[in-house]
Design a protein around this motif. Structure first.
Motif, PDB file in Angstrom:
ATOM      1  N   VAL A 146      43.940   4.266  -6.366  1.00 55.75           N
ATOM      2  CA  VAL A 146      43.299   3.074  -6.426  1.00 55.75           C
ATOM      3  C   VAL A 146      44.240   2.394  -7.713  1.00 55.75           C
ATOM      4  O   VAL A 146      44.436   2.856  -8.705  1.00 55.75           O
ATOM      5  N   CYS A 193      36.914  14.321  -2.232  1.00 56.39           N
ATOM      6  CA  CYS A 193      36.778  12.995  -1.566  1.00 56.39           C
ATOM      7  C   CYS A 193      37.108  11.839  -2.507  1.00 56.39           C
ATOM      8  O   CYS A 193      37.150  10.678  -2.098  1.00 56.39           O
ATOM      9  N   VAL A 194      37.231  12.037  -3.854  1.00 57.64           N
ATOM     10  CA  VAL A 194      37.717  10.874  -4.735  1.00 57.64           C
ATOM     11  C   VAL A 194      38.799  10.398  -4.364  1.00 57.64           C
ATOM     12  O   VAL A 194      39.945  11.140  -4.454  1.00 57.64           O
ATOM     13  N   PRO A 195      39.363   9.030  -4.165  1.00 53.49           N
ATOM     14  CA  PRO A 195      40.680   8.511  -3.985  1.00 53.49           C
ATOM     15  C   PRO A 195      41.530   8.767  -5.038  1.00 53.49           C
ATOM     16  O   PRO A 195      41.021   8.766  -6.161  1.00 53.49           O
ATOM     17  N   GLU A 233      26.382  13.758 -10.942  1.00 54.14           N
ATOM     18  CA  GLU A 233      27.210  14.733 -11.012  1.00 54.14           C
ATOM     19  C   GLU A 233      26.955  15.926 -10.196  1.00 54.14           C
ATOM     20  O   GLU A 233      28.161  16.378  -9.485  1.00 54.14           O
ATOM     21  N   ARG A 282      19.280   5.958  -8.133  1.00 53.23           N
ATOM     22  CA  ARG A 282      19.869   4.565  -7.049  1.00 53.23           C
ATOM     23  C   ARG A 282      20.671   5.018  -6.132  1.00 53.23           C
ATOM     24  O   ARG A 282      21.475   5.934  -6.544  1.00 53.23           O
ATOM     25  N   ILE A 330      22.960  10.239 -14.341  1.00 55.81           N
ATOM     26  CA  ILE A 330      24.215  10.546 -14.267  1.00 55.81           C
ATOM     27  C   ILE A 330      24.332  11.923 -13.998  1.00 55.81           C
ATOM     28  O   ILE A 330      25.316  12.489 -13.328  1.00 55.81           O
ATOM     29  N   ASP A 331      23.347  12.739 -14.486  1.00 55.56           N
ATOM     30  CA  ASP A 331      23.366  14.177 -14.045  1.00 55.56           C
ATOM     31  C   ASP A 331      23.132  14.539 -12.430  1.00 55.56           C
ATOM     32  O   ASP A 331      23.909  15.404 -12.111  1.00 55.56           O
ATOM     33  N   GLU A 343      28.119   5.899  -5.568  1.00 57.68           N
ATOM     34  CA  GLU A 343      29.566   5.135  -5.549  1.00 57.68           C
ATOM     35  C   GLU A 343      29.978   4.514  -6.619  1.00 57.68           C
ATOM     36  O   GLU A 343      31.213   4.504  -6.956  1.00 57.68           O
ATOM     37  N   THR A 344      29.111   3.834  -7.307  1.00 56.54           N
ATOM     38  CA  THR A 344      29.540   3.123  -8.738  1.00 56.54           C
ATOM     39  C   THR A 344      30.368   4.189  -9.819  1.00 56.54           C
ATOM     40  O   THR A 344      31.263   3.737 -10.413  1.00 56.54           O
ATOM     41  N   VAL A 345      29.901   5.394  -9.432  1.00 52.48           N
ATOM     42  CA  VAL A 345      30.455   6.301 -10.486  1.00 52.48           C
ATOM     43  C   VAL A 345      31.750   6.892  -9.959  1.00 52.48           C
ATOM     44  O   VAL A 345      32.991   7.043 -10.466  1.00 52.48           O
ATOM     45  N   LEU A 346      31.899   7.296  -8.680  1.00 49.99           N
ATOM     46  CA  LEU A 346      32.886   7.903  -8.027  1.00 49.99           C
ATOM     47  C   LEU A 346      33.975   7.306  -7.425  1.00 49.99           C
ATOM     48  O   LEU A 346      35.103   7.614  -7.341  1.00 49.99           O
ATOM     49  N   GLY A 347      33.644   5.881  -7.109  1.00 49.00           N
ATOM     50  CA  GLY A 347      34.557   5.045  -6.468  1.00 49.00           C
ATOM     51  C   GLY A 347      34.555   5.409  -4.920  1.00 49.00           C
ATOM     52  O   GLY A 347      35.372   4.925  -4.219  1.00 49.00           O
TER      53      GLY A 347
END
Lengths: 345, 694
Positions: free
Chosen positions: B363, B358-360, B348, B293, B344-345, B298-302
């Motif tokens: 938060v 890139c992950v903040p 990743e 999807r 999920i793979d 975004e849902t996983v990484l934020g």
């Protein structure tokens, strides 16, 4: 009888007090002390007795005031005498008190220490506590469901090899139990018991058949964090670990993720923290694998979470500058007494 | 996985090495080292167990190509056409171990030294050159990750290959020229007569390629991970081949590697292909189709990654977009990525290539209140007492030698819990008490020159529960124990135990029977004589917890160590130990003790000189005094005990009981005190036969 004016009586009292003070602070031996006693406090003709006789000559209206003054001075002189006696009994001489060698050792008072690994665990638990994580514990002798299956480590996985685990055959159990190889087992147990949201740290001893050397020991300690809340992302994971690293090391510490592989997290990462201009390995982490959430009855489309693990020996060795982790298990008090937690716990 | 840069450059144009290794590090290939290897450079990369595709140069090159957006060049493989039947027959009898086996025959080869470039490349990655044919099999394995093996066909009996289970005790000499005894759980490659290779692990000496070899049988097969691992570990015979089969090479590489190696043999060693490849079995391949999807990353990484960028990453990694939908698409995973089979793979993969930088990292997390558990608080409190008493915390092994466990445990559990393998040599019994371990630590530390050996430890013991107490839960109970060891006599140990218990709010009661006088808290502890092989006879006590509404239970032991334990550990017999089950005491930290207002009236101290029979214990006397329920009794202290047969009589002792009396409401008069003391004396007379000493 002639009236004695109150002023004169007061003056006499003050003179007596002053003289007694001079004499009694200067007396240096029992003879002088006895002489002073007779002079001032003698029952028949001591100075106090003399002055007391004067009390009778004070005008009636001044008597209460005079009486108060007399009693105060009498008490004061008695105290001076008692002090002098105590001083002489203790062998000290006035004005010439014998100086002690202040470099001589004090009376020993030995304090113990908590173990450096405990200090480290307490510190980690305290920091995680500030972030809302609660400490949980669980059994060290585990079943294969909690140590493997629920953590997405199936029967054919090499991690279950008999040579890589301490299996324990117990007549009452259908399959061999084992000494847990990770504290994630406790996370499974908590998730089985409780509904999200969850923030926990599990900690304790874990066991893996490594040959003992400077960086390995078959028994060691882990601290593992788990957070399960709707809407949790890797950004939360990174932020929590950054907060942790900043608190643990002091200052504003950055963390970075390197992709890695653990069966129970996906994505999985190794976490480095920046320390003295270098990236140092902190531990493993990742988002809880959907298979793990399903194994404990959570819906991975509704809740998500992250987990991370730290090796206590490794961070303690780094924090305290211990080159050989076997030293942590030698239990020599000369080693143990070197670790002051400096109020950081 | 050691990579030669010269070799890697054949498949992709390389960036500067430091830049490349840094980027690979952040994409999942840890950089171990970069070292000069002659004119070449060897880079050591750590490959996690889920990425067998990176156990070959092409796999690494693919990562570089994706990360630096450069094209990947696959070597072209061209084999001359062949005709006729395969000259050998392949049979698989153990399909669970070997799903697929292929054999190619090349006749008339000239076995000899490899060309320089081949020798150099292998040397750069730490592989010694053997001869051109063997080198080629190694080369192709290190190129694509598929292990190969070459047999001298003339030494294979019956022109046939049989993949079967070994017969127990069947002898086998591997190419390292060592003999191995096989078990019937292992699988072998056999000819018509005997094993010629241990499947997936190592070839045999008798059929190896030598200078005399003219005809080669080239094996390229698929072996199941677990049996290979079991055989390699069982015989302590790990090889680059078994290492790869344990992780699962690309199924598509089985055929490619066979053709690639055959082409190289023909090119470098001469010879000609004889017939088509002989095959048996079915390649096990699980081509996964996965729906991703567009919002999932975004849902996983934020953090969002553009949908087009996500698709570009997956395509560059070899994923094929089978179907594009409104806000999702369906992907087929490449054959070499069997680790990717769920959404999920794919997330990743996108994250890994895009980079976690890139992950903040700022938060905020909502605040949440936390409480320390009763266990944590109990442990803190008792540890603080130990530290204040001058004890250092030790950590000893949970698993001990059988000789330690022979001394029994105060906590039950007759059957031993034994682990395999032992934790360290000779230590395979999960301990039921910490006493011998801590004693050993004390002795060792003192022998090493430590100024003292006053140690405490807080750790679990391990006990098999009685069958009827298991309740469907774990058969193993893990009492949490606090143990102290120091030099001194019984009373020194009892003082420590009492201090720890008092810190928790547990006061000593004179006897178990006096439960009625337990006071407002409703609990107390009682010391009673105790016999254990660990402790010296007559110099040890168990500590029994009394708690309103609960049966009494043993929560501790204290005593001088027994001579046999001292002997076993070479310990000074003037050593005392305390062990408390603090898991049984956790309840108390949640109880707020009732406060007692201090009386402002003076106390009266009285000594009562009693003469009692030798058998009367101090506890009996205390119980007798307390039986008066005297409200004004503030404290009872032992004055002294002395014995004098002439003055007191044989078998008698004098006990001076010091009592402090105080009223909360008034100053006690001497007459009142006398009356209270008289009542206490009377109680002692009637309960323990005491008389007042004249």
């Amino acid at each position: 009888m002639t009236n004695l004016p109150l002023d004169a009586f007061t003056a006499e009292l003050q003179r007596l007090h002053a003289e007694a003070g001079q004499v009694l602070t200067a007396v240096a031996d029992d003879t002088a002390l006895e002489l002073a006693r007779v002079t001032f406090l003698g029952a028949k003709s001591g100075r106090i007795r003399q002055v007391q006789k004067g009390l009778g000559q004070v005008a009636k209206e001044d008597k209460p005031a005079a009486g108060r003054q007399f009693n105060a001075v009498k008490t004061a002189v008695e105290e001076l005498f008692a002090d002098a006696q105590q001083r002489i009994d203790a062998g000290a001489s006035p004005g010439a008190v014998e100086a002690v060698d202040v470099s001589l050792p004090g009376t020993p008072l030995r304090l113990g220490r908590v173990h450096p690994l405990t200090q480290t665990i307490r510190r980690v638990a305290a920091i995680m506590g500030y972030l809302g994580f609660e400490v949980v514990e669980g059994p060290e002798v585990e079943d294969q469901w909690h140590n493997f299956e629920a953590l997405a480590i199936p029967a054919e996985h090499p991690a279950r090899d008999p040579l890589d685990n301490f299996y324990i055959s117990v007549a009452q159990a259908a399959e061999p139990l084992l000494l847990r190889s990770q504290t994630s087992t406790v996370q499974i147990r908590v998730m089985e018991q409780r509904e999200p949201p969850l923030r926990i740290v599990s900690l304790g001893r874990v066991y893996r058949p490594d040959t003992a050397d400077a960086t390995h020991y078959p028994m060691f300690h882990q601290v593992e964090g788990l957070l399960i809340e709707p809407g949790t992302t890797m950004a939360h994971l990174k932020s929590v670990l950054r907060s942790f690293a900043s608190s643990f090391l002091g200052g504003d510490v950055h963390v970075r993720f390197r992709p890695s592989f653990f069966p129970f997290t996906e994505p999985s990462v190794e976490v480095d923290m920046e320390w003295n201009g270098r990236w140092i390995e902190m531990g493993g982490a990742g988002m809880v694998d959907p298979a793990v959430l399903e194994a404990v009855g959570y819906d991975p489309d509704v809740v998500s979470g992250f987990a991370f693990g730290l090796g206590v020996e490794r961070i303690a060795a780094r924090r305290f500058g211990v080159a050989d982790i076997r030293d942590f298990y030698r239990n020599d008090v000369r080693f143990l007494e070197q670790f002051s937690d400096r109020g950081q716990v | 996985m050691i990579v030669s840069l010269d070799w890697l450059g054949e498949y992709v144009d390389l960036p500067p090495v430091a830049e490349m290794t840094e980027r690979l590090l952040l994409a999942g290939l840890n950089h171990e080292s970069t070292e000069a290897a002659g004119s070449d450079t060897a880079v050591d990369l750590e490959v996690t167990s889920n990425r067998p595709d990176c156990l070959g140069h092409i796999g690494i090159a693919r990562e570089v190509a994706v990360l630096f957006d450069r094209p990947l060049r696959m070597p072209a493989v061209e084999l001359p056409p062949v005709s006729g039947d395969a000259p050998v027959r392949v049979t698989i009898e153990a399909g669970d171990i070997c799903p697929f086996y292929s054999a190619r025959v090349i006749r008339g080869v000239a076995v000899g030294p490899s060309p320089d470039w081949l020798v150099r490349r292998l040397a750069a990655v730490g592989v010694a050159s053997v001869n051109n044919v063997v080198d080629i099999t190694n080369y192709v394995m290190l190129e694509c990750g598929q292990p190969l093996h070459a047999f001298d066909l003339s030494r294979l009996a019956g022109n046939q290959i049989v993949v079967r289970r070994a017969v127990a005790e069947e002898p086998f000499v591997a190419i390292n020229h060592k003999q191995y005894a096989l078990t019937d759980e292992m699988s072998v490659i056999a000819d018509a007569e005997r094993p010629v290779a241990l499947a997936g692990v190592m070839g045999g000496a008798e059929t190896e390629i030598t200078e005399a070899t003219a005809d080669v049988l080239l094996e390229s097969a698929q072996f199941a991970p677990l049996p290979v691992r079991a055989a390699a570990r069982g015989l302590v015979l790990g090889s680059p081949s078994s290492y790869r089969f344990e992780r699962g090479p690309d199924p598509a590489a089985v055929e490619w590697a066979s053709r690639r190696a055959a082409a190289l043999i023909v090119e470098l060693a001469g010879g000609r292909l004889d017939g088509p490849v002989a095959e048996a079995g079915q390649l096990a391949s699980r081509p996964a189709e996965i729906i991703l999807r567009s919002n999932r990353v975004e849902t996983v990484l934020g953090v969002a990654v553009a949908w087009d960028r996500q698709r570009e990453i997956l395509r560059s990694l070899g994923f094929v977009e089978r179907e594009a939908m409104a806000d999702a698409s369906r992907w087929a995973a490449p054959t070499w990525r069997r680790d990717c089979w769920r959404e999920i793979d794919l997330v990743e993969e996108v994250a890994r290539i895009e980079g976690y930088d890139c992950v903040p990292e700022n938060v905020p997390l909502a605040a949440q209140p936390v409480q320390r558990s009763p266990r944590e608080r109990t442990v803190r409190m008792v540890a603080d007492v130990c530290v204040a008493a001058g004890f250092c915390e030790a950590m000893t092994r949970s698993v001990v030698a059988e000789s330690f466990e022979a001394f029994d445990s105060p906590w039950g559990g007759v059957a031993p819990l034994v682990c395999r393998p032992p934790l360290v040599r000779g230590a395979d019994h999960l301990r039921r008490t910490l006493i011998p371990s801590l004693l050993e630590a004390r002795v060792g530390s003192l022998a090493a020159g430590a100024p003292h050996g006053d140690l405490f430890e807080i750790a679990h013991g391990y006990i098999i529960r009685p069958e009827d107490a298991q309740d469907g839960g774990s058969p193993v109970e893990e009492p949490l124990l606090l143990t102290l060891v120091t030099g001194g006599d019984f009373f020194c140990g009892k003082g420590l135990a009492t201090a720890v218990l008092a810190r928790l709010g547990l006061q000593e009661r004179p006897t178990i029977e006096s439960g009625a006088t337990m006071g407002p808290a409703g609990h107390g502890v009682c010391f009673q004589p105790f016999v254990s092989p660990l402790l010296a006879p007559g110099r040890a006590a168990e500590i029994v917890l009394q708690r309103s509404g609960f049966p009494t239970c043993r929560i501790g032991v204290v005593g001088e160590i027994s001579p046999s334990l001292g002997q076993c550990l070479n310990a000074d017999e003037h050593t005392v130990v305390v062990e408390l089950r603090i898991d049984c005491l956790e309840f108390i930290v949640d109880e707020e003790p009732a406060r007692v207002a201090l009386s402002s009236f003076p106390a009266i101290q009285r000594d009562i000189n009693l003469v009692v029979d030798e058998a009367v214990s101090w506890g009996d006397i205390v119980a007798a005094v307390e039986s008066t329920r005297c409200r004004e009794l503030e404290a009872i202290r032992l004055g002294e005990i002395w014995r004098d047969a002439d003055r007191l009589g044989q078998g008698k002792k004098s006990v001076v009981v010091s009592v402090r009396l105080r009223s909360p409401e008034t100053t006690l008069s001497a007459e009142q005190a006398n009356a209270l003391v008289a009542a206490m004396v009377e109680a002692c007379t009637s309960r323990v036969g005491a008389t007042l000493r004249a």
